[in-house]
Design a protein around this motif. Structure first.
Motif, PDB file in Angstrom:
ATOM      1  N   ASP A  63      -2.390   0.636  -5.560  1.00  0.00           N
ATOM      2  CA  ASP A  63      -3.015  -0.464  -4.812  1.00  0.00           C
ATOM      3  C   ASP A  63      -3.447   0.009  -3.429  1.00  0.00           C
ATOM      4  OD1 ASP A  63      -2.741  -2.253  -6.869  1.00  0.00           O
ATOM      5  OD2 ASP A  63      -0.963  -3.244  -6.051  1.00  0.00           O
ATOM      6  N   LEU A  99     -11.746  -0.644   1.701  1.00  0.00           N
ATOM      7  CA  LEU A  99     -11.839  -1.100   3.086  1.00  0.00           C
ATOM      8  C   LEU A  99     -12.408  -0.049   4.032  1.00  0.00           C
ATOM      9  CD1 LEU A  99      -8.371  -2.873   3.313  1.00  0.00           C
ATOM     10  CD2 LEU A  99     -10.592  -4.024   3.434  1.00  0.00           C
ATOM     11  N   SER A 158      -7.198  -0.004  -2.054  1.00  0.00           N
ATOM     12  CA  SER A 158      -7.512  -0.800  -0.859  1.00  0.00           C
ATOM     13  C   SER A 158      -8.127   0.058   0.234  1.00  0.00           C
ATOM     14  CB  SER A 158      -6.246  -1.486  -0.340  1.00  0.00           C
ATOM     15  OG  SER A 158      -5.746  -2.409  -1.281  1.00  0.00           O
ATOM     16  N   TRP A 204       0.829  -1.208   0.000  1.00  0.00           N
ATOM     17  CA  TRP A 204       0.000   0.000   0.000  1.00  0.00           C
ATOM     18  C   TRP A 204       0.860   1.252   0.000  1.00  0.00           C
ATOM     19  CZ3 TRP A 204      -4.137  -1.049   4.386  1.00  0.00           C
ATOM     20  CH2 TRP A 204      -4.915  -2.172   4.014  1.00  0.00           C
TER      21      TRP A 204
END
Length: 234
Positions: free
Chosen positions: A213, A221, A217, A198
């Motif tokens: 990414d 999330l 994410s 990340w």
């Protein structure tokens, strides 16, 4: 603790060169005297003299590997002390604005995302903390809720209780002037962010680059908007 002892410990930080060392070591890693000397722009002999005093005073811990000498902040509590002091420096006392575009870019990167010892800080750390709080994964008193424990487990993050460190605690962010998540949970989440790709370090320093990414994410999330964490357009 005597008044004299407290004054002696405070004096370990009350020097611009030693303060610069402390701020550099907030990245959580061990540094050589030469690396710290270059960061603080002092001679290696000067750096070694300062570092010896800081190790003797218990502010830093020393590690040796062969001919190499490394130093790091003594522990997480010491890192918290340094970060708390930095957060209480008024903007007026923080020095002049960056004089070059490169310096301004570096300052902006530090404010956007960085490590604070072993957890996430800057706009990234505060945004993650706000998202955890708003979803009830973190209680307002900074204790991890049962759903929060499940959320960490769902990411494959194992949280182990420690006798010397709280599971979660607030750490006042010196750029955002608001708390970000520290403690065992904060450290575990930061480790996961690196392992999952990340974030990556910028130039080997505290500042972090949030990868595509990572943005995807965090959006999936925690519903953190990617625009909040992207660099501002030139």
């Amino acid at each position: 603790m005597s008044a004299q002892g407290l004054a002696a410990f405070a004096a370990l930080i009350a020097d611009p060169t030693r303060a610069a060392f402390c701020l550099a070591l907030l990245d959580g890693r061990a540094w050589t005297a030469g690396e710290l000397a270059r960061t603080a722009k002092v001679a290696p002999s000067t750096a070694s003299e300062h570092l010896s005093k800081m190790v003797q005073g218990g502010l830093l811990a020393e590690e040796r590997q062969g001919r190499h000498r490394y130093v790091r902040l003594a522990d997480a509590a010491t890192a918290q002390l340094v970060e708390d002091l930095a957060a209480r420096v008024s903007p007026a006392a923080s020095g002049p604005a960056p004089a070059t575009l490169r310096a301004a870019s570096a300052s902006a990167a530090m404010a956007r995302a960085r490590t604070c010892y072993d957890h996430l800080a800057g706009r990234l750390g505060v945004a993650v903390t706000d998202a955890l709080l708003s979803r009830g994964l973190l209680e307002p008193g900074f204790s991890l809720s049962p759903s929060g424990a499940d959320w960490f487990a769902g990411l494959g993050i194992a949280l182990e209780a420690s006798r010397t460190r709280p599971m979660a605690r607030p750490c006042l962010d010196w750029t955002e002037r608001r708390p970000h998540l520290a403690g065992t949970a904060g450290a575990a989440l930061c480790h996961h962010a690196f392992a999952a790709g990340w974030v990556t370090r910028i130039g080997g320093q505290r500042a972090l680059k949030i990868t595509d990414d990572g943005l995807a994410s965090l959006s999936a999330l925690l519903e953190i908007p990617a625009g909040m964490l992207r660099p501002a357009p030139n």
